[in-house]
Design a protein around this motif. Sequence first.
Motif, short mmCIF file in Angstrom:
data_model
loop_
_atom_site.label_atom_id
_atom_site.label_comp_id
_atom_site.label_asym_id
_atom_site.label_seq_id
_atom_site.Cartn_x
_atom_site.Cartn_y
_atom_site.Cartn_z
N THR A 291 -14.25 -16.90 -6.77
CA THR A 291 -13.31 -16.61 -7.85
C THR A 291 -11.90 -16.44 -7.27
O THR A 291 -11.69 -16.61 -6.07
CB THR A 291 -13.75 -15.35 -8.64
OG1 THR A 291 -12.98 -15.25 -9.83
CG2 THR A 291 -13.60 -14.08 -7.81
N THR A 292 -10.97 -16.11 -8.14
CA THR A 292 -9.60 -15.79 -7.76
C THR A 292 -9.17 -14.57 -8.56
O THR A 292 -9.86 -14.16 -9.49
CB THR A 292 -8.65 -16.98 -8.00
OG1 THR A 292 -7.39 -16.70 -7.40
CG2 THR A 292 -8.45 -17.26 -9.49
N HIS A 293 -8.03 -13.99 -8.21
CA HIS A 293 -7.53 -12.83 -8.96
C HIS A 293 -6.47 -13.24 -9.98
O HIS A 293 -6.27 -12.55 -10.96
CB HIS A 293 -7.00 -11.76 -8.02
CG HIS A 293 -5.70 -12.10 -7.36
ND1 HIS A 293 -5.55 -13.23 -6.58
CD2 HIS A 293 -4.51 -11.48 -7.37
CE1 HIS A 293 -4.30 -13.27 -6.13
NE2 HIS A 293 -3.65 -12.24 -6.59
N GLU A 294 -5.78 -14.35 -9.74
CA GLU A 294 -4.80 -14.84 -10.71
C GLU A 294 -4.47 -16.28 -10.40
O GLU A 294 -4.62 -16.75 -9.28
CB GLU A 294 -3.53 -13.98 -10.72
CG GLU A 294 -2.69 -14.07 -9.46
CD GLU A 294 -1.42 -13.22 -9.53
OE1 GLU A 294 -0.68 -13.33 -10.52
OE2 GLU A 294 -1.19 -12.47 -8.58
N PHE A 295 -4.01 -16.97 -11.42
CA PHE A 295 -3.62 -18.36 -11.26
C PHE A 295 -2.17 -18.45 -10.79
O PHE A 295 -1.34 -17.61 -11.14
CB PHE A 295 -3.80 -19.14 -12.56
CG PHE A 295 -5.24 -19.34 -12.96
CD1 PHE A 295 -6.24 -19.47 -12.02
CD2 PHE A 295 -5.59 -19.41 -14.29
CE1 PHE A 295 -7.55 -19.66 -12.38
CE2 PHE A 295 -6.90 -19.59 -14.67
CZ PHE A 295 -7.89 -19.72 -13.71
N SER A 296 -1.89 -19.47 -10.03
CA SER A 296 -0.55 -19.72 -9.51
C SER A 296 0.21 -20.60 -10.50
O SER A 296 -0.26 -21.69 -10.85
CB SER A 296 -0.66 -20.43 -8.16
OG SER A 296 0.56 -21.04 -7.82
N ASN A 297 1.37 -20.14 -10.93
CA ASN A 297 2.20 -20.95 -11.82
C ASN A 297 2.59 -22.27 -11.15
O ASN A 297 2.66 -23.31 -11.79
CB ASN A 297 3.46 -20.18 -12.25
CG ASN A 297 3.12 -19.04 -13.17
OD1 ASN A 297 2.14 -19.08 -13.89
ND2 ASN A 297 3.94 -18.00 -13.14
N LYS A 298 2.85 -22.21 -9.84
CA LYS A 298 3.22 -23.42 -9.11
C LYS A 298 2.06 -24.42 -9.09
O LYS A 298 2.27 -25.63 -9.21
CB LYS A 298 3.65 -23.08 -7.69
CG LYS A 298 4.96 -22.31 -7.64
CD LYS A 298 5.32 -21.92 -6.23
CE LYS A 298 6.60 -21.11 -6.21
NZ LYS A 298 6.93 -20.64 -4.87
N ALA A 299 0.85 -23.93 -8.95
CA ALA A 299 -0.31 -24.83 -8.98
C ALA A 299 -0.50 -25.40 -10.38
O ALA A 299 -0.87 -26.57 -10.53
CB ALA A 299 -1.57 -24.09 -8.52
N MET A 300 -0.22 -24.60 -11.40
CA MET A 300 -0.37 -25.06 -12.79
C MET A 300 0.59 -26.21 -13.10
O MET A 300 0.27 -27.07 -13.91
CB MET A 300 -0.14 -23.90 -13.76
CG MET A 300 -1.12 -22.76 -13.62
SD MET A 300 -2.78 -23.17 -14.12
CE MET A 300 -2.61 -23.09 -15.88
#
Length: 183
Positions: free
Chosen positions: A113-122
């Motif tokens: 899992t992850t703790h949060e998504f990266s806006n840059k990756a999005m």
Amino acid sequence: MVANFNSGLPFKDHFFDFILCSNGIEYLEDPYCFIKECYRVLKVGGKLLVETPNVLNLQSRVANLATGFYRFNGRPYDEVSDHLDGEHRMNLQNYYQLRFNLHRNGFRIIHITTHEFSNKAMVFSPVYPLIYLATLWAFKRERRVLQRERNREIFKHVMSADVAFGKQLFLLAEKNPAYLKGI
């Protein structure tokens, strides 16, 4: 207790039920030996949680293709000064490397899992279908039956939103002697 994780851990065999390695494995000289030591000091069925930067998210994949670094502002490690200026993560591990290390050393990944998504990756989500197809093509070339079975799980993990867009990677693994392999 002070310990050098680049050498043997100062604990008896089968001592712990749980080990947390939070943003640490990428700083070690030999992450492979560290995982072997975790196997030694964990009880059978014990859990190991590894948290590390996710260098397999879409931003990292595109940056690596374009620059050879996992970030667009990456640069070679400083080899001439005594100060590493924040780039002292000498052994960044992507999901594939961590999985290989864990599974070869007697651990079975039970959750990712992850703790949060990266806006840059999005931002790179439009290239997700292309990466999906390229990854699928790479996996389809496998001929060994047992590895093809494992690749189904690996593909599911690497194409999940957690890996494709996550900032950090959290891998929970369980000590399982059936996964232990000698190299």
